[in-house]
Design a protein around this motif. Structure first.
Motif, PDB file in Angstrom:
ATOM      1  N   SER A   1      46.312 -28.922 -36.096  1.00 66.03           N
ATOM      2  CA  SER A   1      46.765 -30.281 -35.798  1.00 66.03           C
ATOM      3  C   SER A   1      47.216 -30.947 -37.083  1.00 66.03           C
ATOM      4  CB  SER A   1      45.654 -31.106 -35.134  1.00 66.03           C
ATOM      5  OG  SER A   1      44.674 -31.473 -36.077  1.00 66.03           O
ATOM      6  N   ASN A   2      48.081 -31.893 -36.928  1.00 67.50           N
ATOM      7  CA  ASN A   2      48.486 -32.804 -37.995  1.00 67.50           C
ATOM      8  C   ASN A   2      48.601 -34.144 -37.293  1.00 67.50           C
ATOM      9  OD1 ASN A   2      49.305 -33.486 -40.694  1.00 67.50           O
ATOM     10  ND2 ASN A   2      51.367 -33.756 -39.876  1.00 67.50           N
ATOM     11  N   ARG A   3      47.524 -34.909 -37.337  1.00 69.64           N
ATOM     12  CA  ARG A   3      47.501 -36.137 -36.556  1.00 69.64           C
ATOM     13  C   ARG A   3      46.982 -37.298 -37.387  1.00 69.64           C
ATOM     14  NH1 ARG A   3      43.033 -33.251 -33.301  1.00 69.64           N
ATOM     15  NH2 ARG A   3      41.149 -34.005 -34.248  1.00 69.64           N
ATOM     16  N   ASP A   4      47.507 -38.438 -37.063  1.00 67.87           N
ATOM     17  CA  ASP A   4      47.093 -39.687 -37.688  1.00 67.87           C
ATOM     18  C   ASP A   4      46.728 -40.609 -36.529  1.00 67.87           C
ATOM     19  OD1 ASP A   4      46.605 -41.612 -39.586  1.00 67.87           O
ATOM     20  OD2 ASP A   4      48.697 -42.211 -39.782  1.00 67.87           O
ATOM     21  N   ASP A   5      45.443 -40.678 -36.205  1.00 67.88           N
ATOM     22  CA  ASP A   5      45.015 -41.458 -35.050  1.00 67.88           C
ATOM     23  C   ASP A   5      43.744 -42.252 -35.349  1.00 67.88           C
ATOM     24  OD1 ASP A   5      43.316 -39.287 -35.121  1.00 67.88           O
ATOM     25  OD2 ASP A   5      43.512 -38.799 -33.002  1.00 67.88           O
ATOM     26  N   PRO A   6      43.788 -43.068 -36.416  1.00 68.23           N
ATOM     27  CA  PRO A   6      42.595 -43.872 -36.703  1.00 68.23           C
ATOM     28  C   PRO A   6      42.324 -44.862 -35.575  1.00 68.23           C
ATOM     29  CG  PRO A   6      44.428 -44.549 -38.082  1.00 68.23           C
ATOM     30  CD  PRO A   6      44.883 -43.342 -37.326  1.00 68.23           C
ATOM     31  N   SER A   7      41.084 -45.194 -35.396  1.00 70.32           N
ATOM     32  CA  SER A   7      40.684 -46.113 -34.329  1.00 70.32           C
ATOM     33  C   SER A   7      41.498 -47.401 -34.379  1.00 70.32           C
ATOM     34  CB  SER A   7      39.193 -46.434 -34.469  1.00 70.32           C
ATOM     35  OG  SER A   7      38.799 -47.325 -33.465  1.00 70.32           O
ATOM     36  N   GLY A   8      42.075 -47.780 -33.253  1.00 67.67           N
ATOM     37  CA  GLY A   8      42.843 -49.019 -33.156  1.00 67.67           C
ATOM     38  C   GLY A   8      44.257 -48.920 -33.680  1.00 67.67           C
ATOM     39  N   SER A   9      44.709 -47.729 -34.065  1.00 63.62           N
ATOM     40  CA  SER A   9      46.054 -47.574 -34.621  1.00 63.62           C
ATOM     41  C   SER A   9      46.895 -46.658 -33.739  1.00 63.62           C
ATOM     42  CB  SER A   9      45.973 -46.980 -36.028  1.00 63.62           C
ATOM     43  OG  SER A   9      45.304 -47.847 -36.894  1.00 63.62           O
ATOM     44  N   SER A  10      48.147 -46.518 -34.118  1.00 58.62           N
ATOM     45  CA  SER A  10      49.077 -45.653 -33.396  1.00 58.62           C
ATOM     46  C   SER A  10      48.623 -44.202 -33.458  1.00 58.62           C
ATOM     47  CB  SER A  10      50.463 -45.734 -34.024  1.00 58.62           C
ATOM     48  OG  SER A  10      50.847 -47.053 -34.199  1.00 58.62           O
ATOM     49  N   LEU A  11      49.100 -43.424 -32.527  1.00 59.97           N
ATOM     50  CA  LEU A  11      48.810 -41.996 -32.469  1.00 59.97           C
ATOM     51  C   LEU A  11      50.057 -41.244 -32.898  1.00 59.97           C
ATOM     52  CD1 LEU A  11      47.182 -42.073 -28.945  1.00 59.97           C
ATOM     53  CD2 LEU A  11      46.039 -42.323 -31.135  1.00 59.97           C
ATOM     54  N   THR A  12      49.969 -40.480 -33.963  1.00 57.44           N
ATOM     55  CA  THR A  12      51.128 -39.785 -34.497  1.00 57.44           C
ATOM     56  C   THR A  12      50.744 -38.357 -34.824  1.00 57.44           C
ATOM     57  OG1 THR A  12      51.912 -41.840 -35.492  1.00 57.44           O
ATOM     58  CG2 THR A  12      52.874 -39.813 -36.328  1.00 57.44           C
ATOM     59  N   GLY A  13      51.617 -37.398 -34.480  1.00 57.24           N
ATOM     60  CA  GLY A  13      51.406 -36.019 -34.875  1.00 57.24           C
ATOM     61  C   GLY A  13      51.374 -35.070 -33.707  1.00 57.24           C
ATOM     62  N   TYR A  14      50.616 -33.980 -33.877  1.00 52.55           N
ATOM     63  CA  TYR A  14      50.527 -32.946 -32.849  1.00 52.55           C
ATOM     64  C   TYR A  14      49.185 -32.234 -32.946  1.00 52.55           C
ATOM     65  CZ  TYR A  14      51.798 -30.026 -36.804  1.00 52.55           C
ATOM     66  OH  TYR A  14      51.834 -29.431 -38.036  1.00 52.55           O
ATOM     67  N   MET A  15      48.822 -31.553 -31.838  1.00 47.48           N
ATOM     68  CA  MET A  15      47.591 -30.762 -31.768  1.00 47.48           C
ATOM     69  C   MET A  15      47.810 -29.588 -30.817  1.00 47.48           C
ATOM     70  SD  MET A  15      44.790 -33.782 -31.223  1.00 47.48           S
ATOM     71  CE  MET A  15      45.834 -34.931 -30.327  1.00 47.48           C
ATOM     72  N   LEU A  16      47.300 -28.424 -31.166  1.00 46.80           N
ATOM     73  CA  LEU A  16      47.230 -27.287 -30.266  1.00 46.80           C
ATOM     74  C   LEU A  16      45.765 -27.095 -29.929  1.00 46.80           C
ATOM     75  CD1 LEU A  16      48.188 -24.728 -28.771  1.00 46.80           C
ATOM     76  CD2 LEU A  16      47.982 -23.505 -30.955  1.00 46.80           C
ATOM     77  N   TYR A  17      45.457 -27.186 -28.646  1.00 50.49           N
ATOM     78  CA  TYR A  17      44.080 -27.065 -28.170  1.00 50.49           C
ATOM     79  C   TYR A  17      43.932 -25.912 -27.196  1.00 50.49           C
ATOM     80  CZ  TYR A  17      42.185 -31.631 -29.593  1.00 50.49           C
ATOM     81  OH  TYR A  17      41.711 -32.699 -30.302  1.00 50.49           O
ATOM     82  N   ALA A  18      42.777 -25.260 -27.248  1.00 56.21           N
ATOM     83  CA  ALA A  18      42.278 -24.483 -26.126  1.00 56.21           C
ATOM     84  C   ALA A  18      41.334 -25.466 -25.431  1.00 56.21           C
ATOM     85  CB  ALA A  18      41.542 -23.236 -26.581  1.00 56.21           C
ATOM     86  N   SER A  19      41.642 -25.826 -24.213  1.00 57.55           N
ATOM     87  CA  SER A  19      40.904 -26.872 -23.495  1.00 57.55           C
ATOM     88  C   SER A  19      39.541 -26.357 -23.020  1.00 57.55           C
ATOM     89  CB  SER A  19      41.727 -27.349 -22.300  1.00 57.55           C
ATOM     90  OG  SER A  19      41.729 -26.348 -21.307  1.00 57.55           O
ATOM     91  N   PRO A  20      38.682 -27.256 -22.504  1.00 57.00           N
ATOM     92  CA  PRO A  20      37.391 -26.803 -21.966  1.00 57.00           C
ATOM     93  C   PRO A  20      37.524 -25.746 -20.865  1.00 57.00           C
ATOM     94  CG  PRO A  20      37.324 -29.149 -22.309  1.00 57.00           C
ATOM     95  CD  PRO A  20      38.756 -28.718 -22.541  1.00 57.00           C
ATOM     96  N   SER A  21      38.640 -25.762 -20.133  1.00 58.33           N
ATOM     97  CA  SER A  21      38.854 -24.728 -19.117  1.00 58.33           C
ATOM     98  C   SER A  21      39.514 -23.489 -19.728  1.00 58.33           C
ATOM     99  CB  SER A  21      39.708 -25.272 -17.974  1.00 58.33           C
ATOM    100  OG  SER A  21      40.975 -25.650 -18.465  1.00 58.33           O
ATOM    101  N   GLU A  22      39.667 -23.496 -21.066  1.00 58.16           N
ATOM    102  CA  GLU A  22      40.232 -22.406 -21.865  1.00 58.16           C
ATOM    103  C   GLU A  22      41.733 -22.242 -21.691  1.00 58.16           C
ATOM    104  OE1 GLU A  22      38.176 -21.637 -24.119  1.00 58.16           O
ATOM    105  OE2 GLU A  22      36.449 -22.381 -23.045  1.00 58.16           O
ATOM    106  N   ASP A  23      42.405 -23.217 -21.088  1.00 60.80           N
ATOM    107  CA  ASP A  23      43.859 -23.215 -21.025  1.00 60.80           C
ATOM    108  C   ASP A  23      44.417 -23.803 -22.320  1.00 60.80           C
ATOM    109  OD1 ASP A  23      43.992 -22.234 -18.387  1.00 60.80           O
ATOM    110  OD2 ASP A  23      43.671 -24.240 -17.589  1.00 60.80           O
ATOM    111  N   TRP A  24      45.634 -23.415 -22.676  1.00 60.15           N
ATOM    112  CA  TRP A  24      46.286 -23.930 -23.877  1.00 60.15           C
ATOM    113  C   TRP A  24      46.984 -25.244 -23.579  1.00 60.15           C
ATOM    114  CZ3 TRP A  24      44.896 -22.082 -28.291  1.00 60.15           C
ATOM    115  CH2 TRP A  24      44.423 -20.778 -28.372  1.00 60.15           C
ATOM    116  N   GLN A  25      46.867 -26.208 -24.497  1.00 60.18           N
ATOM    117  CA  GLN A  25      47.535 -27.497 -24.388  1.00 60.18           C
ATOM    118  C   GLN A  25      48.157 -27.861 -25.731  1.00 60.18           C
ATOM    119  OE1 GLN A  25      44.846 -30.524 -22.975  1.00 60.18           O
ATOM    120  NE2 GLN A  25      44.268 -29.354 -21.180  1.00 60.18           N
ATOM    121  N   PHE A  26      49.349 -28.463 -25.679  1.00 62.45           N
ATOM    122  CA  PHE A  26      50.064 -28.918 -26.864  1.00 62.45           C
ATOM    123  C   PHE A  26      50.253 -30.419 -26.702  1.00 62.45           C
ATOM    124  CE2 PHE A  26      54.497 -28.795 -29.034  1.00 62.45           C
ATOM    125  CZ  PHE A  26      53.960 -29.220 -30.230  1.00 62.45           C
ATOM    126  N   TRP A  27      49.647 -31.204 -27.589  1.00 58.07           N
ATOM    127  CA  TRP A  27      49.707 -32.663 -27.534  1.00 58.07           C
ATOM    128  C   TRP A  27      50.588 -33.171 -28.662  1.00 58.07           C
ATOM    129  CZ3 TRP A  27      44.248 -35.157 -26.636  1.00 58.07           C
ATOM    130  CH2 TRP A  27      43.589 -34.501 -25.605  1.00 58.07           C
TER     131      TRP A  27
END
Length: 169
Positions: free
Chosen positions: A102-128
């Motif tokens: 991931s390369n994300r800038d998401d401090p509390s109360g601020s904008s959400l910027t960047g990306y993340m590759l996750y294996a979700s709790p159901s083990e499926d792949w997600q790209f945010w």
């Protein structure tokens, strides 16, 4: 392989290659040097266990799922308007989110910027992905590759907010 030059003059922004690590098998490595020529080195975090012959004779890292990670501060240079990411990994099923990169800038109360590759709790792949003007957008989910080595490819184009996520085991 057509990925660009390693001197910082091409579109290649980051290249983390375990083959460039010089460490003893089973040791904990805490620094991972960027081979792209851009000095996007991962010099903080708790690191991970180095495997000198992890898959097909090539080195890999093992992460314990809770305290092993490599980290670098958010960088706009690593979130260009168009990006492609290739990753090879093997995740285990345990019903938790596993962030691969991931390369994300998401401090509390601020904008959400960047990306993340996750294996979700159901083990499926997600790209945010996120932009300063909107919340996180997720890609269509790709099937689980849990407990198998998988190649993952992500593509993103900010101008159209289009994403592509492919996985193969």
């Amino acid at each position: 392989g057509g990925i660009g030059s390693q001197d910082g003059t091409s579109g290649l922004k980051l290249w983390l290659d375990a083959s460039n690590i010089s460490a003893t098998n089973g040791s904990t490595v805490t620094n991972w040097t960027d081979a792209s020529g851009n000095n996007n080195n991962f010099n903080s975090g708790n690191g991970a266990t180095f495997n000198s012959s992890g898959i097909n004779g090539y080195p890999t890292f093992s992460f314990n799922g809770y305290s092993n990670y490599f980290e670098k501060a958010f960088s706009t240079d690593l979130t260009p308007d168009e990006l492609t990411i290739f990753s090879t990994n093997k995740v285990t099923a345990d019903n938790d989110y596993k962030c691969i990169i991931s390369n994300r800038d998401d401090p509390s109360g601020s904008s959400l910027t960047g990306y993340m590759l996750y294996a979700s709790p159901s083990e499926d792949w997600q790209f945010w992905t996120g932009t300063a003007s909107s919340s996180w957008h997720t890609s269509p989910v790709r099937n689980s590759t849990a407990s198998n080595w998988a190649g993952i490819m992500l593509q993103y184009d900010a101008s159209t907010n289009s994403k592509l996520l492919n996985s193969s085991a």
